[in-house]
Write a protein that holds these residues in place. Structure first.
Motif, short mmCIF file in Angstrom:
data_model
loop_
_atom_site.label_atom_id
_atom_site.label_comp_id
_atom_site.label_asym_id
_atom_site.label_seq_id
_atom_site.Cartn_x
_atom_site.Cartn_y
_atom_site.Cartn_z
N ALA A 48 0.83 -1.21 0.00
CA ALA A 48 0.00 0.00 0.00
C ALA A 48 0.87 1.26 0.00
O ALA A 48 0.58 2.23 -0.71
N LEU A 49 1.96 1.24 0.77
CA LEU A 49 2.86 2.39 0.82
C LEU A 49 3.56 2.60 -0.52
O LEU A 49 3.94 3.73 -0.88
N ALA A 50 3.71 1.52 -1.27
CA ALA A 50 4.33 1.62 -2.60
C ALA A 50 3.35 2.20 -3.63
O ALA A 50 3.74 2.52 -4.74
N GLY A 51 2.07 2.29 -3.22
CA GLY A 51 1.06 2.83 -4.13
C GLY A 51 0.18 1.79 -4.78
O GLY A 51 -0.67 2.10 -5.62
N VAL A 52 0.36 0.52 -4.39
CA VAL A 52 -0.51 -0.54 -4.92
C VAL A 52 -1.90 -0.39 -4.31
O VAL A 52 -2.03 -0.12 -3.12
N THR A 53 -2.93 -0.54 -5.12
CA THR A 53 -4.29 -0.42 -4.61
C THR A 53 -5.06 -1.71 -4.86
O THR A 53 -4.69 -2.51 -5.71
N SER A 54 -6.15 -1.88 -4.09
CA SER A 54 -7.01 -3.06 -4.25
C SER A 54 -8.09 -2.74 -5.28
O SER A 54 -8.73 -1.70 -5.19
N ARG A 55 -8.26 -3.61 -6.23
CA ARG A 55 -9.30 -3.37 -7.23
C ARG A 55 -10.69 -3.46 -6.60
O ARG A 55 -11.62 -2.83 -7.04
N ILE A 56 -10.83 -4.30 -5.58
CA ILE A 56 -12.11 -4.42 -4.87
C ILE A 56 -12.04 -3.49 -3.66
O ILE A 56 -11.14 -3.61 -2.84
N PRO A 57 -12.99 -2.55 -3.53
CA PRO A 57 -12.95 -1.60 -2.40
C PRO A 57 -13.00 -2.32 -1.05
O PRO A 57 -13.61 -3.38 -0.92
N CYS A 58 -12.37 -1.70 -0.07
CA CYS A 58 -12.24 -2.29 1.27
C CYS A 58 -13.57 -2.77 1.86
O CYS A 58 -13.66 -3.89 2.36
N ASP A 59 -14.61 -1.94 1.77
CA ASP A 59 -15.90 -2.33 2.36
C ASP A 59 -16.47 -3.57 1.68
O ASP A 59 -17.13 -4.40 2.33
N GLU A 60 -16.23 -3.69 0.38
CA GLU A 60 -16.74 -4.87 -0.33
C GLU A 60 -15.95 -6.12 0.04
O GLU A 60 -16.50 -7.22 0.05
N VAL A 61 -14.67 -5.95 0.34
CA VAL A 61 -13.87 -7.10 0.80
C VAL A 61 -14.42 -7.57 2.16
O VAL A 61 -14.59 -8.78 2.39
N ILE A 62 -14.73 -6.62 3.03
CA ILE A 62 -15.28 -6.96 4.36
C ILE A 62 -16.62 -7.69 4.19
O ILE A 62 -16.88 -8.70 4.85
N ASP A 63 -17.43 -7.18 3.27
CA ASP A 63 -18.72 -7.82 3.01
C ASP A 63 -18.54 -9.24 2.46
O ASP A 63 -19.25 -10.17 2.86
N ALA A 64 -17.56 -9.39 1.56
CA ALA A 64 -17.29 -10.73 1.00
C ALA A 64 -16.87 -11.68 2.13
O ALA A 64 -17.30 -12.84 2.18
N MET A 65 -16.04 -11.19 3.05
CA MET A 65 -15.60 -12.01 4.18
C MET A 65 -16.81 -12.49 4.98
O MET A 65 -16.91 -13.67 5.35
N TYR A 66 -17.74 -11.57 5.22
CA TYR A 66 -18.93 -11.93 6.00
C TYR A 66 -19.74 -13.01 5.30
O TYR A 66 -20.16 -14.00 5.91
N ARG A 67 -19.95 -12.83 3.99
CA ARG A 67 -20.75 -13.80 3.22
C ARG A 67 -20.07 -15.16 3.18
O ARG A 67 -20.72 -16.21 3.26
N ILE A 68 -18.76 -15.15 3.01
CA ILE A 68 -18.02 -16.42 3.00
C ILE A 68 -18.20 -17.11 4.36
O ILE A 68 -18.44 -18.32 4.44
N GLY A 69 -18.13 -16.34 5.41
CA GLY A 69 -18.31 -16.89 6.76
C GLY A 69 -19.68 -17.52 6.93
O GLY A 69 -19.82 -18.58 7.53
N GLN A 70 -20.68 -16.85 6.39
CA GLN A 70 -22.04 -17.38 6.50
C GLN A 70 -22.21 -18.70 5.76
O GLN A 70 -22.95 -19.57 6.20
#
Lengths: 220, 299
Positions: free
Chosen positions: B240-262
């Motif tokens: 992240a400090l090098a400037g690399v970004t996530s193509r999937i926004p952070c909130d959507e990653v959190i949401d994906a984690m929740y759904r996978i958990g379910q």
């Protein structure tokens, strides 16, 4: 929102290894001691569900005995609670049960001394949070985290008003209150969660009100 | 309940707009919600930091759990580090050893601070006390590290889950690692947006991680999962400090984690019935510790 404070995330400070099986268990034991009002000399501890299956590995047994010795969830002495109990004159027995309970982490704690005994059911609901669900046969719901007063009284009219009037006189706000009874017109239990701790004087004043049998408190 | 942020997008937007650190937004929200003074809140976090410090020191001196399953690995790692010939580098392995130290203390019934749970308590302090030697932060900056971690953990806990029983290990060590990555970025001088990128990159790579503790104890594989979580968060912070970004926004990653958990089966969510717990060796260890067939657990 389920989590309100940053300290729900960075916290609590506790003795490992498990927030529910160790920290929660210690908290339940300590509430039992608080409700009994003094150090018991004997304890029979029944364990159900996951508590019964994994109590040794999680130190649930040491944590409950530690709680009965008035140790908090972060007290290192939980580790030596068995030896400390011997010193303090507290004998204990753990009885794993196979009966199914509503919550997987349930314990029934029966404690006493030469003159009286008390029975309490506590559950550990996760992250160190606990609930007391039964006291001497009375169903109730008590977090054990807030200060509370428990009043055993005759099931008569005016009892509740007299107790709440007394608290109002000392400017003590009631956060949550419930009343339960085993039988109409017999004994009843008032559970009053309050926003601050109460002193001996207020407890004595409540216990001298008509139809009041016993008053105990839990400090926060 | 009125809050300053409900998700990562709001948190980053507010911090950027007001030109504040994420830790500052978290502190302001805590003041607002609890009505406590800033001094009081900072002092409590300072005490938690001291607990973490003491746990790391204790673990590095060597501890053993009651079951005998864990303990002593932090010492092995530190001894190896001192030889100065590591493959991954000093800071990385230092963080790993301190994460392990914390979880070994937890397993040995020592005092720890849950971050966000007891089973995942190693990652945040492990990385903090390793990065500390590189960045030389003030005590206040170290306390702020915990508020930045807490801000992201707060969002995950409320919008998804931080419980292994509910979401598997991705919810515990996954969340802890993302929290640490974000806090490292802030301490290293990165922007609030870069904190969020670091969190997203970390959690993305821990999605699907199951909770399968042997004998239901918070030991195997929990201790080593914290080790790898610490490594993961350091790499993601550097990315992240090098400037690399996530193509999937952070909130959507959190949401994906929740759904996978379910959709994860309950055998893989802290019941001690699947995964490593159900391997022949896992079962054998279980019967050795508890002296009979035992199933089920919890945290």
């Amino acid at each position: 929102m389920k989590f309100k404070s940053v300290f729900d995330i960075i916290g609590p400070v506790m003795i490992g290894p498990s927030s529910s099986h160790t920290a929660g268990a210690a908290r339940i034991g300590r509430v039992a001691r608080d409700l009994f009002g003094k150090q018991p000399t004997w304890a029979r501890i029944y364990l159900y569900g996951s508590f019964a299956e994994t109590y040794k590995g999680h130190g649930t047994d040491k944590a409950i005995v530690g709680g009965l010795l008035d140790y908090d969830t972060f007290d290192e002495r939980i580790k030596t609670a068995f030896e400390d109990a011997k010193q303090a004159g507290l004998t204990y027995e753990f009885i794993p049960e196979t009966a199914h309970t509503e919550h997987p982490n349930t314990t029934r704690i029966v404690i006493g001394d030469e003159s009286r005994e008390m029975s309490m059911v506590g559950i550990s609901i996760g992250g160190g949070k606990t609930e007391i669900t039964e006291l001497n046969g009375f169903p109730l719901r008590l977090s054990g985290e807030l200060a509370a007063i428990l009043v055993v009284h005759e099931d008569r009219s005016g009892c509740i008003a007299s107790v709440s009037n007394c608290l109002a006189k000392y400017d003590i706000n009631i956060g949550h209150m419930e009343v339960s009874r085993r039988e109409k017109g017999n004994m009843a239990l008032m559970v009053i969660e309050i926003d601050q701790n109460v002193n001996e004087q207020i407890l004595n004043e409540i216990s001298e009100l008509p139809n009041i049998t016993q008053v105990t408190r839990i400090a926060d | 309940m009125e809050v300053l942020f409900r998700n990562v997008r709001e948190l980053v937007e507010r911090a950027t707009r007001e030109n504040k650190l994420i830790s500052e937004i978290m502190i302001e929200q805590e003041i607002m919600i609890t009505d406590r003074s800033r001094e009081d809140i900072m002092a409590q976090m300072d005490r938690n930091l001291t607990v973490m410090e003491e746990a790391v020191e204790k673990g590095l001196r060597g501890v053993q759990s009651t079951s005998g399953l864990t303990g002593g690995d932090a010492v092995l790692l530190q001894n190896y580090l001192k030889k100065g010939n590591t493959l991954t580098g000093g800071l990385m392995l230092d963080a790993v050893s301190k994460a392990v130290a914390t979880n070994e203390v937890n397993a040995a019934m020592g005092t720890i601070c849950a971050t966000p749970t007891a089973g995942s308590a190693g990652v945040v302090p492990g990385t903090l006390f390793a990065v500390k030697n590189k960045l030389n932060p003030t005590r206040e900056q170290m306390i702020r590290y915990l508020f930045t971690s807490g801000a992201f953990g707060f969002i995950v806990a409320n919008n998804a889950s931080i419980s292994g029983a509910e979401g598997g290990c991705q919810a515990e060590v996954g969340s802890a690692s993302g929290m640490a990555a974000a806090a490292i970025v802030e301490m290293a001088g990165g922007s609030p947006a870069q904190c969020a990128e670091a969190f997203a990159i970390t959690l993305k790579n821990m999605l699907g991680l199951v909770c399968d503790p042997v004998a239901g104890l918070v030991e195997v594989p929990c201790v080593k999962r914290n080790a790898m979580g610490a490594a993961n968060s350091l790499v993601a912070a550097d990315m992240a400090l090098a400037g690399v970004t996530s193509r999937i926004p952070c909130d959507e990653v959190i949401d994906a984690m929740y759904r996978i958990g379910q959709s994860m089966p309950s055998t893989l969510k802290e019941t001690g019935q699947g995964g490593l717990a159900a391997t022949p060796t896992g079962r054998w260890l279980e019967s050795k510790i508890f002296g009979g067939a035992v199933v089920g657990s919890g945290n």
